[in-house]
Design a protein around this motif. Structure first.
Motif, PDB file in Angstrom:
ATOM      1  N   PRO A 138       6.050 -26.383  20.986  1.00 50.53           N
ATOM      2  CA  PRO A 138       5.715 -27.799  21.137  1.00 50.53           C
ATOM      3  C   PRO A 138       5.674 -28.292  22.585  1.00 50.53           C
ATOM      4  O   PRO A 138       5.369 -29.446  22.827  1.00 50.53           O
ATOM      5  CB  PRO A 138       6.841 -28.506  20.381  1.00 50.53           C
ATOM      6  N   VAL A 139       5.967 -27.410  23.572  1.00 53.10           N
ATOM      7  CA  VAL A 139       5.990 -27.844  24.976  1.00 53.10           C
ATOM      8  C   VAL A 139       4.628 -28.328  25.422  1.00 53.10           C
ATOM      9  O   VAL A 139       4.500 -29.378  26.055  1.00 53.10           O
ATOM     10  CB  VAL A 139       6.515 -26.714  25.891  1.00 53.10           C
ATOM     11  N   SER A 140       3.582 -27.559  25.132  1.00 55.23           N
ATOM     12  CA  SER A 140       2.209 -28.007  25.392  1.00 55.23           C
ATOM     13  C   SER A 140       1.331 -27.523  24.248  1.00 55.23           C
ATOM     14  O   SER A 140       1.628 -26.520  23.595  1.00 55.23           O
ATOM     15  CB  SER A 140       1.691 -27.518  26.747  1.00 55.23           C
ATOM     16  N   GLN A 141       0.254 -28.242  24.017  1.00 47.71           N
ATOM     17  CA  GLN A 141      -0.622 -27.981  22.874  1.00 47.71           C
ATOM     18  C   GLN A 141      -1.642 -26.902  23.239  1.00 47.71           C
ATOM     19  O   GLN A 141      -2.819 -27.169  23.441  1.00 47.71           O
ATOM     20  CB  GLN A 141      -1.295 -29.275  22.422  1.00 47.71           C
ATOM     21  N   VAL A 142      -1.151 -25.667  23.337  1.00 49.86           N
ATOM     22  CA  VAL A 142      -1.959 -24.523  23.752  1.00 49.86           C
ATOM     23  C   VAL A 142      -1.747 -23.373  22.787  1.00 49.86           C
ATOM     24  O   VAL A 142      -0.610 -23.061  22.426  1.00 49.86           O
ATOM     25  CB  VAL A 142      -1.587 -24.072  25.188  1.00 49.86           C
ATOM     26  N   VAL A 143      -2.861 -22.745  22.401  1.00 47.61           N
ATOM     27  CA  VAL A 143      -2.850 -21.465  21.694  1.00 47.61           C
ATOM     28  C   VAL A 143      -3.567 -20.480  22.597  1.00 47.61           C
ATOM     29  O   VAL A 143      -4.578 -20.813  23.224  1.00 47.61           O
ATOM     30  CB  VAL A 143      -3.541 -21.562  20.318  1.00 47.61           C
TER      31      VAL A 143
END
Length: 173
Positions: free
Chosen positions: A82-87
């Motif tokens: 959840p820290v940053s919205q990255v996959v």
């Protein structure tokens, strides 16, 4: 006057196009502007200066000469949520070499502190709705690719959102 640069390993074809398409499939509006890559130095604001460019080129030439070509193996997906919205597609091989390059690049005229620990990866979803991130995470879970890295590239942000290659730096001199 300032400009924004970045240093990265571009993903060669056909894998670059596959990863670009995966990112575009999430609806990410930046997908068409940012070719698939492994970041070595993230977006960095610098003054426009011929002397600074010379010092950066000298640093990057030295870093490239001091590091041999190596292989990157991409395998599977990961996320920074959840820290940053990255996959992202994860590196299974080439991690240490990327870390070594990134550490050496962040010296001299490019010295900077990182907000998060360096983690080499290839982004396939960024700041898009959670269902799109979940979908690309699942679709790319079995992704694999292996390629040789023989250079890295300095890019400059050109104001329309695109990252333009400025110069390649061949590894191993």
């Amino acid at each position: 006057m300032e400009r924004t640069i970045g240093i990265a390993i571009g993903i060669p074809q056909p894998w670059g196009a596959e990863l670009d398409a995966a990112r575009a499939s999430t609806g990410d509006p930046l997908a068409a502007l940012i070719p698939s890559h492994v970041t070595l130095l993230g977006p960095t604001m610098l003054a426009v200066s011929a002397d600074l460019d010379r010092r950066i080129d000298e640093l990057l030439e030295r870093v490239a000469a001091d590091n041999a070509p190596f292989a990157i193996q991409l395998r599977g997906t990961g996320t920074f949520r959840p820290v940053s919205q990255v996959v992202f597609v994860a590196l299974a091989a080439g991690i240490v070499e990327c870390e070594r390059l990134a550490d050496a690049i962040r010296t001299g005229p490019l010295a900077r502190e990182l907000a998060h620990p360096y983690h080499p990866h290839v982004t396939v979803g960024h700041d898009v709705p959670a269902p799109a991130l979940d979908d690309v995470f699942e679709r790319m879970a079995d992704y694999t690719a292996r390629f040789e890295v023989d250079h890295f590239t300095r890019y400059q942000h050109n104001g329309d959102g695109r990252w333009q290659p400025v110069r390649d730096y061949p590894l191993g001199g």
